[in-house]
Design an enzyme around this catalytic site. Structure first.
Site, PDB file in Angstrom:
ATOM      1  N   GLU A  27      -6.450 -10.418  -1.251  1.00 22.66           N
ATOM      2  CA  GLU A  27      -7.270 -10.163  -0.058  1.00 22.66           C
ATOM      3  C   GLU A  27      -8.753 -10.075  -0.441  1.00 22.66           C
ATOM      4  O   GLU A  27      -9.499  -9.233   0.072  1.00 22.66           O
ATOM      5  CB  GLU A  27      -6.828  -8.858   0.630  1.00 22.66           C
ATOM      6  CG  GLU A  27      -5.362  -8.846   1.014  1.00 22.66           C
ATOM      7  CD  GLU A  27      -4.934  -7.577   1.754  1.00 22.66           C
ATOM      8  OE1 GLU A  27      -5.806  -6.822   2.231  1.00 22.66           O
ATOM      9  OE2 GLU A  27      -3.719  -7.357   1.829  1.00 22.66           O
ATOM     10  N   ASP A  86     -12.521  -9.930  -0.864  1.00 23.66           N
ATOM     11  CA  ASP A  86     -13.808 -10.000  -0.164  1.00 23.66           C
ATOM     12  C   ASP A  86     -14.760  -9.070  -0.904  1.00 23.66           C
ATOM     13  O   ASP A  86     -14.333  -8.131  -1.577  1.00 23.66           O
ATOM     14  CB  ASP A  86     -13.720  -9.696   1.351  1.00 23.66           C
ATOM     15  CG  ASP A  86     -12.909  -8.458   1.694  1.00 23.66           C
ATOM     16  OD1 ASP A  86     -12.782  -7.541   0.854  1.00 23.66           O
ATOM     17  OD2 ASP A  86     -12.406  -8.387   2.837  1.00 23.66           O
ATOM     18  N   GLU A 127       0.790  -1.231   0.000  1.00 17.01           N
ATOM     19  CA  GLU A 127       0.000   0.000   0.000  1.00 17.01           C
ATOM     20  C   GLU A 127       0.825   1.286   0.000  1.00 17.01           C
ATOM     21  O   GLU A 127       0.561   2.211   0.764  1.00 17.01           O
ATOM     22  CB  GLU A 127      -0.972  -0.007   1.194  1.00 17.01           C
ATOM     23  CG  GLU A 127      -1.904  -1.204   1.159  1.00 17.01           C
ATOM     24  CD  GLU A 127      -2.868  -1.272   2.341  1.00 17.01           C
ATOM     25  OE1 GLU A 127      -2.913  -0.331   3.134  1.00 17.01           O
ATOM     26  OE2 GLU A 127      -3.570  -2.281   2.457  1.00 17.01           O
ATOM     27  N   HIS A 153     -10.618  -5.781  -2.395  1.00 23.03           N
ATOM     28  CA  HIS A 153     -11.706  -5.551  -1.434  1.00 23.03           C
ATOM     29  C   HIS A 153     -12.816  -4.850  -2.221  1.00 23.03           C
ATOM     30  O   HIS A 153     -12.714  -3.666  -2.535  1.00 23.03           O
ATOM     31  CB  HIS A 153     -11.223  -4.675  -0.275  1.00 23.03           C
ATOM     32  CG  HIS A 153     -10.163  -5.332   0.548  1.00 23.03           C
ATOM     33  ND1 HIS A 153     -10.407  -6.450   1.311  1.00 23.03           N
ATOM     34  CD2 HIS A 153      -8.854  -5.026   0.741  1.00 23.03           C
ATOM     35  CE1 HIS A 153      -9.290  -6.807   1.937  1.00 23.03           C
ATOM     36  NE2 HIS A 153      -8.333  -5.962   1.603  1.00 23.03           N
ATOM     37  N   ASN A 166       1.974  -5.102  -3.193  1.00 23.30           N
ATOM     38  CA  ASN A 166       0.564  -5.385  -2.914  1.00 23.30           C
ATOM     39  C   ASN A 166      -0.198  -4.090  -2.630  1.00 23.30           C
ATOM     40  O   ASN A 166       0.275  -3.240  -1.871  1.00 23.30           O
ATOM     41  CB  ASN A 166       0.505  -6.303  -1.674  1.00 23.30           C
ATOM     42  CG  ASN A 166      -0.874  -6.863  -1.399  1.00 23.30           C
ATOM     43  OD1 ASN A 166      -1.517  -7.401  -2.290  1.00 23.30           O
ATOM     44  ND2 ASN A 166      -1.320  -6.753  -0.149  1.00 23.30           N
TER      45      ASN A 166
HETATM   46  O1  G2I Z   1      -7.646  -3.515   6.405  1.00 17.29           O
HETATM   47  C1  G2I Z   1      -7.839  -4.705   5.680  1.00 17.29           C
HETATM   48  C2  G2I Z   1      -6.539  -5.196   5.058  1.00 17.29           C
HETATM   49  C3  G2I Z   1      -6.074  -4.198   4.008  1.00 17.29           C
HETATM   50  N1  G2I Z   1      -4.850  -4.644   3.373  1.00 17.29           N
HETATM   51  C4  G2I Z   1      -3.751  -5.011   4.255  1.00 17.29           C
HETATM   52  C5  G2I Z   1      -4.208  -5.961   5.341  1.00 17.29           C
HETATM   53  O2  G2I Z   1      -3.156  -6.236   6.222  1.00 17.29           O
HETATM   54  C6  G2I Z   1      -5.410  -5.420   6.083  1.00 17.29           C
HETATM   55  O3  G2I Z   1      -5.748  -6.389   7.074  1.00 17.29           O
HETATM   56  C7  G2I Z   1      -6.280  -5.854   8.265  1.00 17.29           C
HETATM   57  C8  G2I Z   1      -6.624  -6.990   9.199  1.00 17.29           C
HETATM   58  O4  G2I Z   1      -7.636  -7.775   8.617  1.00 17.29           O
HETATM   59  C9  G2I Z   1      -7.133  -6.432  10.527  1.00 17.29           C
HETATM   60  O5  G2I Z   1      -7.277  -7.500  11.477  1.00 17.29           O
HETATM   61  O6  G2I Z   1      -5.328  -4.996   8.869  1.00 17.29           O
HETATM   62  C10 G2I Z   1      -5.846  -4.348  10.017  1.00 17.29           C
HETATM   63  C11 G2I Z   1      -4.841  -3.332  10.500  1.00 17.29           C
HETATM   64  O7  G2I Z   1      -4.785  -2.254   9.672  1.00 17.29           O
HETATM   65  C12 G2I Z   1      -6.164  -5.395  11.086  1.00 17.29           C
HETATM   66  O8  G2I Z   1      -6.769  -4.777  12.183  1.00 17.29           O
HETATM   67  C13 G2I Z   1      -6.054  -4.785  13.368  1.00 17.29           C
HETATM   68  C14 G2I Z   1      -6.682  -3.812  14.322  1.00 17.29           C
HETATM   69  O9  G2I Z   1      -6.654  -2.507  13.714  1.00 17.29           O
HETATM   70  C15 G2I Z   1      -5.920  -3.776  15.591  1.00 17.29           C
HETATM   71  O10 G2I Z   1      -6.572  -2.930  16.513  1.00 17.29           O
HETATM   72  C16 G2I Z   1      -5.784  -5.180  16.157  1.00 17.29           C
HETATM   73  O11 G2I Z   1      -4.941  -5.160  17.277  1.00 17.29           O
HETATM   74  O12 G2I Z   1      -6.030  -6.086  13.938  1.00 17.29           O
HETATM   75  C17 G2I Z   1      -5.197  -6.104  15.094  1.00 17.29           C
HETATM   76  C18 G2I Z   1      -5.073  -7.549  15.574  1.00 17.29           C
HETATM   77  O13 G2I Z   1      -6.317  -8.090  15.842  1.00 17.29           O
END
Ligand code: G2I
Length: 458
Positions: A266, A268, A161, A239, A203
């Site tokens: 990714e 969805d 990103e 997404h 990515n």
């Molecule tokens: O935002 C969706 C995805 C976009 N592209 C990059 C990916 O890495 C991203 O994945 C998401 C995860 O699915 C989330 O699970 O990335 C987020 C972070 O930007 C993840 O969220 C984080 C929460 O923001 C935190 O508060 C939490 O501690 O997940 C962490 C672990 O549960």
């Protein structure tokens, strides 16, 4: 939980040919259930079908039952990110990522590594750095983590990103971007040096058709390929909302035509009457492109998704198959290219047949350097050109100013770090035909070298 909202753009496609690093255990051969699970059907087409996994859920049997039955690739949803793997500077923690790798190995799945460098989910100590200190820390992070997982991941999202949304087509502002525009190529070079067998991907999201952002990335990839920067693949997060861009497949194809693999990383899709159609269209688009080697959905069941009430995945919260699942499975079974995946990773781009008649050394070699400097540091890219007789190996000597030091090198091995430093070829770029060019690089602290380097062939 929905960490942030995005402008979701219609898109389609995915799937990646299983490019397997040597020694990796992945079930791509058709299994007894061929045609009745996503993993078996994708494997028949030489692709991975993967899911993002939160390792904490691996002890939930309702979750792992679906995961193990349907998917032959996994991506750590969070566990391989910078904040998880290097919580304090120089102290690395691989517990979550290692657990996922073990699960994958035990269940015949490949692993996509995600993500070495990203402006989000940086540990707080890194957020507090800038300039050469941040650059050095970032490159060290890439080197350490890619080394730890060497031979265990088939692909890495090296950089995630880094391009801006909107119409600029340029880079996103971030602390990493402010270390110099070459931070992305420095990261790819460090990743290649650490794990030569992994496919190295860029990515991003909102790249689901031909638009300003995807074109900016396209231009970067084309530039990298022309200069020998080691990039192997581009990830399209996908997404998606309630429509899919009509040029989703065409966009994937133009990247594949640059000589990189493309992967849907990714996927969805917003719930609604078009959800199953969009899932099917994305799957067909990937299968139509021989270099589309994997499709990964960002979670297993709707309730596992970062998109919460969007119900954006293939299984409901009880693990039941949705219409979207059937649409994907039918698309996988219906066709597309069935080229078997390569069984080993191709050699790095600079690897070429050795010269037929070496008489090594007598034709010599020459070297030139281009510099990217900032206050307190620099990155040098060195071009080595073989003389009339080609080379079996080469060493380039670079005189550093007093007080300067080499901190990292890629595609060459450095002898020493201060004064006059000799950089010798690595395995794959020592043999050069007459006139052939290869590149290596190094990063340093202090002032950049001023004089033209000298090159000695062997
Ligand atoms: O935002 C969706 C995805 C976009 N592209 C990059 C990916 O890495 C991203 O994945 C998401 C995860 O699915 C989330 O699970 O990335 C987020 C972070 O930007 C993840 O969220 C984080 C929460 O923001 C935190 O508060 C939490 O501690 O997940 C962490 C672990 O549960």
């Amino acid at each position: 939980m929905r960490p942030r909202t995005r402008t979701l753009q219609a898109t389609l496609t995915l799937a990646v040919a299983g490019v397997l690093a040597a020694g990796m255990t992945v079930a791509l051969a058709p299994a007894a259930s061929a045609g009745t699970t996503l993993r078996a059907s994708a494997a028949e087409k030489g692709r991975y079908f993967g899911a993002a996994v939160a390792t904490g859920k691996l002890s939930t049997s309702a979750y792992t039952t679906v995961l193990n039955r349907e998917f032959n690739s996994v991506t750590a949803e969070n566990e391989m990110k910078w904040d998880a793997t290097e919580p304090s500077q120089g102290r690395f923690s691989y517990t979550g990522g290692d657990r996922l790798v073990s699960h994958a190995q035990a269940n015949g799945m490949g692993v996509r590594g995600h993500a070495l460098l990203w402006h989000q989910q940086q540990p707080s100590w890194a957020q507090g750095l800038s300039g050469s200190a941040l650059r050095s820390a970032a490159i060290n992070h890439v080197t350490q983590v890619a080394t730890h997982y060497r031979g265990k991941v088939y692909a890495w999202d090296v950089v995630n990103e880094a391009f801006a949304d909107g119409g600029s087509g340029g880079r996103r502002d971030s602390n990493l971007q402010r270390t110099g525009n070459d931070w992305i190529e420095a990261a790819f070079r460090a990743a290649r040096a650490a794990d030569p067998g992994a496919k190295l991907c860029y990515n991003d999201y909102n790249t689901d058709g031909i638009n300003a952002k995807s074109t900016g990335i396209y231009n970067m990839v084309r530039d990298f390929k022309s200069r020998g920067v080691p990039i192997d693949c581009v990830g399209f997060q996908s997404h998606l909302g309630t429509t899919l861009a009509g040029d989703y497949q065409a966009n994937l194809q133009r990247f594949a035509d640059l000589g990189v693999d493309v992967q849907i990383t990714e996927l969805d899709v917003m719930t609604g009457s078009n959800q199953a159609n969009i899932y099917g269209a994305v799957t067909r688009a990937c299968l139509a492109i021989s270099r589309c080697t994997s499709i990964t959905v960002w979670g297993v069941r709707d309730c596992d998704s970062w998109r919460g009430s969007d119900n954006a995945l293939l299984f409901d919260c009880n693990g039941n198959k949705k219409a979207a699942y059937t649409s994907v499975l039918n698309a996988l079974n219906a066709g597309g290219t069935s080229t078997p995946p390569p069984t080993s990773t191709p050699p790095p781009p600079t690897s070429t047949p050795p010269p037929t008649s070496p008489p090594p050394g007598t034709g010599g070699c020459s070297a030139s350097v281009s510099l990217n400097t900032w206050s307190g540091g620099f990155v040098a890219t060195v071009k080595v050109t073989a003389g009339a007789n080609g080379t079996r190996g080469w060493t380039v000597s670079v005189a550093l100013p007093g007080g300067s030091a080499v901190t990292n090198a890629w595609s060459a091995t450095a002898a020493g770090s201060t004064g006059t430093v000799g950089f010798t070829n690595v395995d794959y770029n020592g043999q050069l035909a007459a006139g052939q060019v290869t590149e290596f690089g190094f990063q340093g602290t202090g002032a950049a070298p001023g004089a033209t380097p000298t090159c000695t062939a062997s």
